[in-house]
Design an enzyme around this catalytic site. Structure first.
Site, short mmCIF file in Angstrom:
data_model
loop_
_atom_site.label_atom_id
_atom_site.label_comp_id
_atom_site.label_asym_id
_atom_site.label_seq_id
_atom_site.Cartn_x
_atom_site.Cartn_y
_atom_site.Cartn_z
N HIS A 68 22.71 46.69 -16.51
CA HIS A 68 22.55 45.98 -17.79
C HIS A 68 21.15 45.37 -17.95
CE1 HIS A 68 23.95 42.32 -15.45
NE2 HIS A 68 22.97 41.80 -16.15
N ASP A 111 27.68 48.92 -12.55
CA ASP A 111 26.51 48.17 -13.03
C ASP A 111 25.38 48.22 -11.99
OD1 ASP A 111 24.93 46.54 -14.57
OD2 ASP A 111 26.08 44.71 -14.23
N SER A 203 20.55 38.04 -12.88
CA SER A 203 21.14 39.37 -12.99
C SER A 203 20.31 40.37 -12.22
CB SER A 203 21.18 39.81 -14.45
OG SER A 203 22.25 39.21 -15.13
#
Length: 244
Positions: A68, A111, A203
């Protein structure tokens, strides 16, 4: 980085219906500043002049992060204080992007993203490769791990230096109580008694257990446990992409 919520609020929070998970996690919760350059595998991913994702060096010319985080990325290695001039920093463009072919933006499944750098960085005491798992085995609940990143210290202030915190792996059975859609490519972890976790600017950063990168910061709620892409599950794909 510490949340503004008091630890005593956690039981109360858990009694309310769960909010939608945040797929772009951004701050180390309950953490402290890391010893400068003690995590030489850490990477900053600069996206359109923002510093909202992390990554980590897994091979001489490869950085791993979350799918992402995909964008037009420049990689910064060897950093501790990101807004200061540091001779240790190496800034490298990305030659090619390798997103997992089954990444699902809605469910956050698979992911994981590999970045091939335009050239190999100079490996030294500030820039090093982190080890990956050697087997696809799952980590048992209770395994101690750690996470680090440059995300938010609180709801208004970004960290200027690398922060870190210790977390613990939740058993898969316990994870499923928080995340019923958890699949084999995911693992969850956090603090059992304290608000220790990662969030939005972190992230793509690594979850390190026993000196090995076992997870990639993926998503979660505003309290632990957070969900991490389980690197061991993707070893065949990783080796195929990197050609080793």
């Amino acid at each position: 980085m510490m949340w503004s919520l008091c630890h005593t609020l956690l039981p109360l929070l858990l009694s309310f219906p769960l909010a939608q998970p945040d797929a772009l996690r951004s701050h180390i919760i309950g953490g402290h500043e890391a010893k400068p350059h003690s995590r030489p595998y850490m990477a900053i991913l600069k996206r359109d002049s923002s510093l909202d994702c992390g990554g980590f060096l897994v091979a001489p010319q490869w950085v791993m992060t979350a799918a992402h985080c995909l964008d037009d990325i420049t990689v910064i290695l060897g950093a501790h204080e990101i807004y200061a001039f540091e001779e240790s920093q190496q800034v490298i463009a990305v030659e090619s992007y390798h997103i997992h072919p089954e990444y699902n933006r809605v469910t956050s499944s698979n992911d994981i993203l590999l970045l091939k750098l335009a050239f190999k960085p100079v490996l030294n005491k500030y820039v090093q490769i982190v080890r990956l798992p050697e087997s696809s085995s799952d980590l048992p609940g209770g395994t101690p791990c750690s996470i680090a990143g440059w995300g938010l210290i609180d709801q208004r202030r970004m960290a200027e230096k690398l922060y870190e915190t210790n977390i613990t792996i939740y058993s898969r059975r316990r994870c499923l109580k928080f995340w019923p859609a958890l699949d084999d490519g995911m693992i969850c972890a956090g603090g059992h008694l304290q608000l220790l976790d990662s969030s939005q600017g972190d992230s793509g950063g690594p979850m390190i257990c026993g000196g090995v990168a076992h997870g990639i910061v993926s998503y979660g709620y505003d309290f632990p446990p957070g969900v991490y892409a389980r690197i061991a599950h993707y070893l065949p794909w990783i080796h195929k992409v990197m050609g080793s």
